[in-house]
Write a protein that holds these residues in place. Structure first.
Motif: not given
Lengths: 255, 693
Positions: B455-470, B513-520
Motif C-alpha cells: 500500500s501507499v502507506g507501507a511504501t512511505l513508512q518503509r522509506a521513512i524508517y530506512r532513511l531516518s537516523t533517529a 513523496a517517497r523521494a522526499f521521505a528524508a530531507d534530500p
C-alpha cells in the motif's frame, strides 16, 4: 480428494497393505474387494489407499524443497546478475541437459534405493527448473523503479529479495510449483515401477503396476487399478495448476 | 488546406462500446467527425479518451468485443453495415493505417521491400517486378537516401524513424484516399518526429488524400493539421479549424489544456495553470457534462448533458456555457501565473559536482567480438544549491546513464562526484544512510516505480524508517506519512490504497513523496513527466517546483522535453553521445549562439501556436548507431559541419561567456552570425511543446 486419501487412506483401508488374505488370491473386483486382490492375495484397494501416502507425500515434500531452494537460488542469481548468474546458470543448464530419468537411475544406483534417495534425486532435478523460472521472472522486475528505490534506501539484499521481489514472482512460483508437483508424482511412480522407489513390502503404485505386469492375464485389475490411480492423480494435479494459472493470471511457459 | 466542400468520410453519431467482464463499457459516444480530401484532421485527447478507438472505428477496424452504432459514410455508403469481405477491399486500398509501433506492425521475417510490394500486388494486381519497382519508388518518396538498399533490409535493421517511414510507404503504396495515423511519432525522438511530421505534411499535400492524425501532442496539431477534434472521456468537446480553435478556444477544457502547456516564456519564476482532478474512467462517467467535475465554470446546468452545437466555420462545441465564454462575460483565463516564493532563489554553493564521470558498457554479440559503448564520456556537471539542472538529449545520449551513476544505481568507471562538498561513493551500496537521505531519485515510469503488492502507506513508512537516523515510533512514522501525502497534495486516505487503484499522476506523486521521505538535498528526476498526460504533467511539474521552494532541494532533471526543462530548470546541459555539447542557463541555451545539435533540437519542437511556423533543421537519421571514434561525435549528422577537422579532431569546449559553453569547432561569434541569419533562424524564444508520449 487425493490429499484426503493420502492422509486418511491408511485408516479407512479395510486391510493392512501387507495383509495376505488367506484363500483370496487373484480374486476379481467384488463388493468386498473393490479392485480385487493380487496374486499374493493382498487387497488391491487397500494397497492403493496405503500407497497414496507415499505417492502424494513424497512428491509434495520434494516439490516443497525444490521450490524453496529454486526460489532462493533464482531470486539471488536473477537479482545479482553478472558472473554469479553466469556460473550458476551454466551449472543448472548442465544438470538439465541430462535426461531426468537417467540421472535419477544413476543417482539412486549410488545412493541406494530409499525414500530419502528419491527425495534427494527429485530435489536435485527440479531445483534448477524452478530456479530458472524464478530467475526469468526476477529479470523483468530487477530494473523497476521500486527495486531501484529500495537500493537507494540502502535495503539489504535479503530484504530486496524476499520482501520486494518475492511477492512479484509468487504467482509464477505457485504455478510452477503445482506443475513440478505433477511431474514429481510421475517420476516417483516411474522410479517405483523400475523398482528404485519405495522398497517392498510398502505399497507403491508404480511398483504395483510392475508387479501386476507378470500376472496381467490372470489379474488385470491389479494392474489397472494403480495405473488408473496414477493417471487420475496427475490429471487432477494438472487441472489444479491450470486453475491456479488462471486465477493468478500468470502467462508462463509450460514446463 | 482544402477549399473544397466535399467530404470524404463522415462519422455521424458514432458510438463504440467494448464488452468487458460481462457488461458494455462506452468508449466513444455519439461523435461527429468529417474529413475532406487533402485535409489533415487532428484528433487529440488524453490517454483513455477514446481517440484511438474513434480513429479505428472510422475504418471499422475494431476488436471482436466491440460494437459500433451510428453511421460512417465513406463513398456514399455506410461502412458499419458493409459485409466483412467488402471491408477487406477497402482496408489498405481505400483507407490505410499507420500504427503507433512500426516495428510491431512490420513482419520481422520479411524484407521491407517485399512487405511493401505485397500491398501493391494484393490491391492493384501488379506483377511482382512492377510491385517491387513501385516499392522502391515509395521508399524514395518517404525520403530514404538509399531506397534499394532499404528495401533489402529487415525491419530490425532500421532505426525507429526509418521503420515508421517504411510503414508510411506501405500505407501509401496503394494510393489510399484516407490515411489514419495513430500516434505515429509518439515513441520517436523529437528530431525524428519533426522529420516524420514534415514528411506527412508533404505527402498529404502531394496526394490529396485525407488524413486523420491521432495524437496527444497539441504542438503537432498546431504545426500539421488543418482541422482538429478534441476528445474527452469519449465525447467531442470541441472541433473546428486549428487556427480558429487555438486563437479562440471556447470550451473550458480546450482553454485549460492550451494554458497548461509549459512554454519557455513562462520562466522559472512561475507556476503552470493546471486542470484539477483526473479524467473519469469508462466505468464511472458523469451523467451530465463529462468535463463538469474538473471544470472551474461548472454550474447546476452542467449536471445535464450539453448539446453539440454547430458554429460558423464548421466548428462544433459541446458546452452549456460557451456563449458566455464567447461573449467574454465568463473568463476562464487560467488563474494568473503565480510567482514562486522568494526563498526559491538559487543560493551560492553547489549541491552536486561531478568531474570526468565515465561509464562504458560492453555490448555483447554472439558472433562479433565485444564492442564497447561509451555511454557517458567524461561528464562534468554542477548542480547549484536550490536550483535545477536540466539534462537534455535524444534517447541514447547517455543522459539517463549519467543520472543513474549519480544516483548510485550504476558504477562509474572513472571520475569523481561530490554531494554538498563531500565525496560521493561510487554505487548506492557504498553510501552511508546520511548520504542516501540526501540523494534520492524519481523514476520515469510511474507504473513500476511503486511495489504493486504494497500500500501507499507501507511504501512511505518503509522509506521513512530506512532513511531516518533517529529511532522513530510507529506513531511518528505515520504522522510523517500523512505529512508527505499532504505535501504532494494527496488525501490522507490514500495511505491505504494500492498502486493499482491510483492513476499515473497519483502514482508519480507517491513516488515523489517517497523521494522526499528524508530531507534530500538533491533529487534526480529521470523523465518524471514523460509518461503522463498533458493535463497531469503540468501539475507534477508545479509540484516539483513547489517542493523545491518548500524544501530547498536541488534537482537533476532529465528530459527530452525542452519546454518542460525550460520551465523547471535554471541551468541546462545538452548531451549527445555521452558528451556534454553545450551548457548554460535557459536564456543562453535557447538563444543563439548554440551548438548545432541544440539548434536542431530546438527547431524540432512543434510549437503549439499555429501562427508560428518554425523552420526545421532536419538531421539525417542516425542509421547505424555506430560510435564515432574520432572527431566530433555529431559530425555525421551535423548540418553545419565545416570540413575534415570535424571528422578528425575533438572540438574544443568554447567559452561563450557567463558560464555558457559550446563544444564545437565553429567559433562562438560565427555560430551567432550563422544562427541569427535566415533561413534557419529560430522564432524568438517561444518554442513551446506539449509533450506526453
Amino acid at each position: 480428494m487425493f490429499v484426503l486419501i493420502a492422509i486418511f487412506g491408511s485408516t479407512i483401508a479395510p486391510y493392512r497393505y501387507d495383509a495376505l488374505i488367506r484363500g483370496a488370491a487373484r480374486l476379481p473386483p467384488s463388493v468386498e474387494y473393490p479392485f480385487g486382490t493380487d496374486r499374493l492375495g493382498r487387497d488391491v484397494y487397500s494397497r492403493i489407499l496405503w500407497g497414496a501416502r507415499d505417492i502424494v507425500g513424497l512428491p509434495a515434500l520434494t516439490t516443497a524443497l525444490a521450490v524453496t531452494f529454486g526460489a532462493a537460488i533464482g531470486l539471488y542469481i536473477g537479482y545479482r546478475g553478472g558472473w554469479v548468474d553466469e556460473v550458476v546458470s551454466r551449472i543448472m543448464d548442465s544438470l538439465l541437459a541430462i535426461p531426468a530419468l537417467i540421472l535419477a537411475l544413476v543417482m539412486l544406483g549410488t545412493l541406494g534405493a530409499s525414500q530419502t534417495g528419491i527425495v534427494i534425486v527429485i530435489v536435485v532435478l527440479y531445483t534448477p527448473i524452478v530456479a530458472r523460472v524464478v530467475r526469468s521472472a526476477v529479470l523483468s522486475l530487477r530494473s523497476t523503479g521500486y527495486i531501484e528505490a529500495a537500493k537507494l534506501r540502502g535495503e539489504s539484499t535479503p530484504y530486496i529479495l524476499f520482501r520486494e521481489l518475492l511477492p512479484g514472482v509468487l504467482p509464477a512460483l505457485i504455478v510452477e510449483g503445482a506443475l513440478r508437483f505433477s511431474y514429481a508424482i510421475f517420476l516417483t511412480a516411474s522410479l517405483g515401477f523400475l523398482g528404485l522407489g519405495v522398497q517392498p513390502p510398502s505399497p507403491d503404485w508404480g511398483r504395483m503396476v510392475n508387479e501386476a505386469r507378470d500376472s496381467y492375464a490372470q489379474t488385470p485389475w491389479a494392474l489397472w487399478a494403480p495405473a488408473a490411480s496414477i493417471a487420475l492423480l496427475i490429471i487432477g494435479v494438472n487441472l489444479l495448476s491450470d486453475g491456479l494459472r488462471r486465477t493468478l493470471r500468470y502467462e508462463g511457459t509450460l514446463g | 488546406m482544402s477549399a473544397s466542400n466535399e467530404i470524404l468520410i463522415a462519422a455521424e453519431r458514432l458510438t463504440i462500446d467494448y464488452r468487458a467482464d460481462g457488461r458494455w463499457l462506452n468508449a466513444v459516444c455519439e461523435t461527429d467527425l468529417q474529413i475532406a480530401p487533402g485535409e489533415i484532421h487532428g484528433l487529440v485527447g488524453e490517454s483513455g479518451s477514446g481517440k484511438s478507438t474513434l480513429a479505428l472505428g472510422m475504418m471499422r477496424y475494431l476488436a471482436a468485443n466491440a460494437r459500433a452504432s451510428g453511421r460512417v459514410s465513406f463513398d456514399g455508403s455506410d461502412l458499419l453495415t458493409k459485409p466483412d469481405d467488402a471491408m477487406q477491399r477497402i482496408w489498405g486500398k481505400q483507407i490505410a493505417l499507420v500504427p503507433q509501433d512500426a516495428l510491431a506492425s512490420l513482419n520481422p521475417s520479411q524484407r521491407i521491400g517485399d512487405q511493401i510490394a505485397e500491398v501493391a500486388r494484393l490491391h492493384d494486381g501488379l506483377s511482382a517486378s512492377e510491385a517491387n519497382t513501385l516499392a522502391v519508388e515509395m521508399l524514395r518518396r518517404v525520403r530514404f537516401s538509399e531506397p534499394e538498399d532499404a528495401a533489402r533490409r529487415y525491419p530490425h535493421q532500421l532505426s525507429g524513424g526509418m521503420q515508421q517511414r517504411a510503414s508510411i510507404a506501405m500505407a501509401l503504396i496503394a494510393r489510399p484516399r484516407l490515411l489514419i495515423l495513430d500516434e505515429p511519432t509518439t515513441s520517436l525522438d523529437v528530431t525524428t518526429e519533426a522529420a516524420i511530421i514534415d514528411l506527412i505534411r508533404d505527402l498529404i499535400r502531394d496526394t490529396q488524400a485525407a488524413a486523420l492524425f491521432v495524437t496527444h501532442n497539441l504542438g503537432i496539431v498546431a504545426q500539421l493539421c488543418d482541422r482538429m477534434t478534441v476528445l474527452y472521456a469519449g465525447e467531442i468537446m470541441a472541433s473546428g479549424a486549428v487556427a480558429d480553435l487555438f486563437a479562440r478556444p471556447l470550451h473550458p477544457y480546450t482553454i485549460q489544456l492550451l494554458a497548461s502547456l509549459p512554454r519557455p516564456t513562462h520562466g522559472t519564476e512561475t507556476r503552470l495553470p493546471t486542470i484539477e482532478g483526473v479524467a473519469p474512467s469508462p466505468t464511472n462517467r458523469p451523467t451530465g457534462c463529462v468535463f463538469a467535475p474538473r471544470c472551474p465554470a461548472a454550474i447546476a446546468i452542467c449536471g445535464t448533458k450539453p448539446p453539440v452545437e454547430a458554429l460558423d466555420g464548421g466548428r462544433l462545441i459541446k458546452c452549456h456555457r460557451w456563449r458566455e465564454i464567447a461573449a467574454g462575460t465568463l473568463t476562464l483565463e487560467a488563474p494568473p501565473i503565480q510567482p514562486i516564493r522568494a526563498n526559491d532563489a538559487p543560493t551560492a554553493g553547489y549541491t552536486l559536482t561531478t568531474r570526468d564521470l565515465r561509464k562504458t558498457f560492453a555490448r555483447r554479440g554472439m558472433f562479433q567480438r565485444r564492442a564497447r559503448l561509451v555511454a557517458v564520456d567524461d561528464v562534468s556537471l554542477q548542480v547549484r544549491a536550490r536550483s535545477t539542472l536540466g539534462l537534455v538529449g535524444e534517447s541514447g545520449s547517455g543522459k539517463t546513464t549519467a543520472a543513474r551513476l549519480i544516483a548510485g544505481l550504476e558504477m562509474a568507471d572513472a571520475g569523481t562526484m561530490e554531494l554538498l562538498d563531500v565525496p560521493l561513493a561510487n554505487g548506492a551500496r557504498a553510501r552511508p544512510v546520511e548520504t542516501l537521505q540526501r540523494l534520492q531519485m524519481i523514476f520515469q515510469n510511474p507504473n513500476d516505480s511503486l511495489n504493486p503488492y504494497r500500500s501507499v502507506g507501507a511504501t512511505l513508512q518503509r522509506a521513512i524508517y530506512r532513511l531516518s537516523t533517529a529511532k522513530l515510533s510507529s506513531a511518528e512514522i505515520n504522522a510523517r506519512v500523512m505529512m508527505l501525502l499532504e505535501s504532494v497534495r494527496l488525501p490522507a486516505n490514500y495511505a491505504d490504497r494500492y498502486p493499482s487503484e491510483l492513476s499515473g499522476g497519483e502514482k508519480q506523486r507517491v513516488a515523489i513523496a517517497r523521494a522526499f521521505a528524508a530531507d534530500p538535498a538533491l533529487v534526480v528526476a529521470d523523465e518524471p513527466t514523460s509518461a503522463l498526460d498533458a493535463s497531469v504533467q503540468s501539475a507534477v511539474l508545479n509540484l516539483l517546483k513547489d517542493l523545491r521552494a518548500e524544501r530547498g532541494v536541488s534537482y537533476l532533471f532529465i528530459s527530452h522535453d525542452l519546454n518542460a526543462v525550460a520551465y523547471l530548470a535554471d541551468w541546462i546541459a545538452v548531451m549527445y553521445r555521452g558528451e556534454i555539447v553545450e551548457e548554460g542557463d535557459v536564456e543562453q541555451v535557447y538563444n543563439p549562439p548554440s551548438h548545432p545539435y541544440t539548434e536542431a533540437l530546438l527547431s524540432a519542437i512543434p510549437n503549439p501556436d499555429p501562427t508560428i511556423k518554425t523552420h526545421r533543421i532536419l538531421l539525417n537519421d542516425d542509421a547505424n548507431g555506430a560510435q564515432v571514434i574520432t572527431g566530433c561525435p555529431f559530425h555525421p549528422r551535423c548540418p553545419r559541419k565545416i570540413g575534415a577537422i570535424c571528422e578528425h579532431e575533438a572540438p574544443p569546449y568554447r567559452d561563450a561567456g557567463a558560464g555558457h559553453f559550446i563544444r564545437c569547432h565553429i567559433p562562438v561569434d560565427e555560430l551567432t552570425v550563422l544562427q541569427t541569419s535566415a533561413p534557419t533562424m529560430r522564432t524568438g524564444q517561444a518554442l513551446p511543446r506539449p509533450e506526453t508520449p
